[in-house]
Design a protein around this motif. Sequence first.
Motif, mmCIF file in Angstrom:
data_model
loop_
_atom_site.group_PDB
_atom_site.id
_atom_site.type_symbol
_atom_site.label_atom_id
_atom_site.label_comp_id
_atom_site.label_asym_id
_atom_site.label_seq_id
_atom_site.Cartn_x
_atom_site.Cartn_y
_atom_site.Cartn_z
ATOM 1 N N ALA A 138 0.798 -1.339 -0.162
ATOM 2 C CA ALA A 138 -0.051 0.005 0.164
ATOM 3 C C ALA A 138 0.807 1.358 0.017
ATOM 4 O O ALA A 138 0.540 2.252 -0.868
ATOM 5 C CB ALA A 138 -0.999 0.191 1.149
ATOM 6 N N LEU A 139 2.034 1.339 0.667
ATOM 7 C CA LEU A 139 2.979 2.529 0.707
ATOM 8 C C LEU A 139 3.603 2.454 -0.556
ATOM 9 O O LEU A 139 3.696 3.724 -1.047
ATOM 10 C CB LEU A 139 3.842 2.395 1.925
ATOM 11 C CG LEU A 139 3.367 2.442 3.349
ATOM 12 C CD1 LEU A 139 4.233 2.029 4.269
ATOM 13 C CD2 LEU A 139 2.919 4.017 3.516
ATOM 14 N N ALA A 140 3.913 1.469 -1.170
ATOM 15 C CA ALA A 140 4.327 1.526 -2.596
ATOM 16 C C ALA A 140 3.406 2.152 -3.483
ATOM 17 O O ALA A 140 3.800 2.958 -4.404
ATOM 18 C CB ALA A 140 4.858 0.392 -3.123
ATOM 19 N N ALA A 141 2.218 1.724 -3.355
ATOM 20 C CA ALA A 141 1.331 2.384 -4.160
ATOM 21 C C ALA A 141 0.703 3.810 -4.286
ATOM 22 O O ALA A 141 0.617 4.397 -5.222
ATOM 23 C CB ALA A 141 -0.292 1.545 -3.963
ATOM 24 N N VAL A 142 1.225 4.408 -2.908
ATOM 25 C CA VAL A 142 1.271 5.907 -2.865
ATOM 26 C C VAL A 142 2.545 6.406 -3.087
ATOM 27 O O VAL A 142 2.964 7.721 -2.732
ATOM 28 C CB VAL A 142 0.378 6.200 -1.544
ATOM 29 C CG1 VAL A 142 -0.901 5.399 -1.483
ATOM 30 C CG2 VAL A 142 1.488 5.898 -0.456
ATOM 31 N N GLY A 143 3.334 5.835 -3.379
ATOM 32 C CA GLY A 143 4.874 6.459 -3.662
ATOM 33 C C GLY A 143 5.706 6.850 -2.477
ATOM 34 O O GLY A 143 6.575 7.663 -2.335
ATOM 35 N N LEU A 144 5.586 5.952 -1.289
ATOM 36 C CA LEU A 144 6.408 6.037 -0.233
ATOM 37 C C LEU A 144 7.229 4.767 0.190
ATOM 38 O O LEU A 144 7.543 4.541 1.326
ATOM 39 C CB LEU A 144 5.172 6.151 1.103
ATOM 40 C CG LEU A 144 4.791 7.626 1.015
ATOM 41 C CD1 LEU A 144 3.829 7.680 2.270
ATOM 42 C CD2 LEU A 144 5.705 8.706 1.112
ATOM 43 N N THR A 145 7.780 3.937 -0.912
ATOM 44 C CA THR A 145 8.825 3.171 -0.627
ATOM 45 C C THR A 145 10.004 3.862 -0.080
ATOM 46 O O THR A 145 10.370 4.912 -0.554
ATOM 47 C CB THR A 145 8.922 2.319 -1.858
ATOM 48 O OG1 THR A 145 7.834 1.763 -2.201
ATOM 49 C CG2 THR A 145 9.998 1.427 -1.675
ATOM 50 N N GLY A 146 10.426 3.379 1.081
ATOM 51 C CA GLY A 146 11.606 4.089 1.663
ATOM 52 C C GLY A 146 11.065 4.507 2.908
ATOM 53 O O GLY A 146 12.157 5.113 3.723
ATOM 54 N N ILE A 169 -6.532 2.126 1.876
ATOM 55 C CA ILE A 169 -6.622 1.224 0.694
ATOM 56 C C ILE A 169 -6.042 -0.289 1.155
ATOM 57 O O ILE A 169 -6.095 -0.962 0.348
ATOM 58 C CB ILE A 169 -5.846 1.819 -0.627
ATOM 59 C CG1 ILE A 169 -4.606 1.940 -0.515
ATOM 60 C CG2 ILE A 169 -6.574 3.065 -0.908
ATOM 61 C CD1 ILE A 169 -3.796 2.326 -1.859
ATOM 62 N N VAL A 170 -5.380 -0.299 2.081
ATOM 63 C CA VAL A 170 -4.663 -1.347 2.440
ATOM 64 C C VAL A 170 -5.656 -2.758 2.508
ATOM 65 O O VAL A 170 -5.099 -3.793 2.216
ATOM 66 C CB VAL A 170 -3.710 -1.354 3.633
ATOM 67 C CG1 VAL A 170 -4.838 -1.252 4.821
ATOM 68 C CG2 VAL A 170 -2.772 -2.472 3.564
ATOM 69 N N THR A 171 -6.766 -2.370 2.963
ATOM 70 C CA THR A 171 -7.780 -3.675 2.973
ATOM 71 C C THR A 171 -8.537 -3.786 1.569
ATOM 72 O O THR A 171 -9.242 -4.570 1.624
ATOM 73 C CB THR A 171 -8.756 -3.327 4.005
ATOM 74 O OG1 THR A 171 -9.558 -1.963 3.636
ATOM 75 C CG2 THR A 171 -8.568 -3.092 5.355
ATOM 76 N N GLU A 172 -7.832 -3.141 0.442
ATOM 77 C CA GLU A 172 -8.631 -3.280 -0.793
ATOM 78 C C GLU A 172 -10.129 -2.825 -0.881
ATOM 79 O O GLU A 172 -10.841 -3.798 -1.143
ATOM 80 C CB GLU A 172 -8.553 -4.538 -1.457
ATOM 81 C CG GLU A 172 -7.044 -4.906 -1.598
ATOM 82 C CD GLU A 172 -6.547 -6.078 -2.362
ATOM 83 O OE1 GLU A 172 -7.493 -6.888 -2.494
ATOM 84 O OE2 GLU A 172 -5.423 -6.559 -2.790
ATOM 85 N N PRO A 173 -10.600 -1.703 -0.214
ATOM 86 C CA PRO A 173 -11.901 -1.413 -0.301
ATOM 87 C C PRO A 173 -12.567 -1.022 -1.617
ATOM 88 O O PRO A 173 -11.892 -0.892 -2.594
ATOM 89 C CB PRO A 173 -11.884 0.070 0.691
ATOM 90 C CG PRO A 173 -10.548 0.637 0.008
ATOM 91 C CD PRO A 173 -9.294 -0.658 -0.048
#
Length: 250
Positions: A138-146, A169-173
């Motif tokens: 989920a963090l990768a999906a919003v551009g926050l990897t790292g 969005i982590v629960t895929e709503p």
Amino acid sequence: MSEPGAIVERPNPLIRLRGITRVYGEGTAAFQALRGVNLDIAHGEFVAVMGPSGSGKSTAMNIIGCLDRPSDGQFWFRGVHVESLNRDERARLRRRYFGFVFQGFNLLARTSAQENVELPLLYRGESAARRRELAAQALAAVGLTGWEHHTPAELSGGQQQRVAIARAIVTEPEVLLADEPTGNLDTARSREIMDLLWRLNAERGITVLMVTHEPDMAAYAQRIVRFVDGVVATDEPNPHPARPTEPEKA
């Protein structure tokens, strides 16, 4: 142009409100926040909800998200009469199908971005390993990897809102409810968040309902619904929705 209170029908809507009212208090102190709301939302739509303070837009969103109950009227979600569900059934529906993003981010201050995003999965009873895996995605999906191990104090306002969206969005709503998601952000960060919401809708098919006071943010939506005095005053398509700014090519 639709008339106040008019019903804009959609075939087999994901969300349908008919005659929804909400009254707070009793007797002479009673306040009617909603006065007969009719609204259809189709699966995969991006809808902006606008209106002056006190118009009922946030109350309607809270009812749709099962955070509040109507005083009267009918509310269908995926064909189920939500107003007839008990508290536990509404909670299960909320956890399974809805994600929430608020103006104030609502992050736990001393908790890392990853742990904040894991929180809904903890309530679901997911294993620690599965929580870490899904939160990282989920963090990768919003551009926050790292940025997984940074606390909110170590993040900018825009980054904090991205964490909040990742948590949503982590629960895929199926539905993302965003209440003034750019209200605490500057123009550049606001556009970044709107680009992100647009992509979640366009690329993942998540239905987005967003309350906003800002016409520039509402411009991203496919429809703009305006509330006045507890009813839907207008419900109009946006013929030319804004799109994310494409990155410049090298």
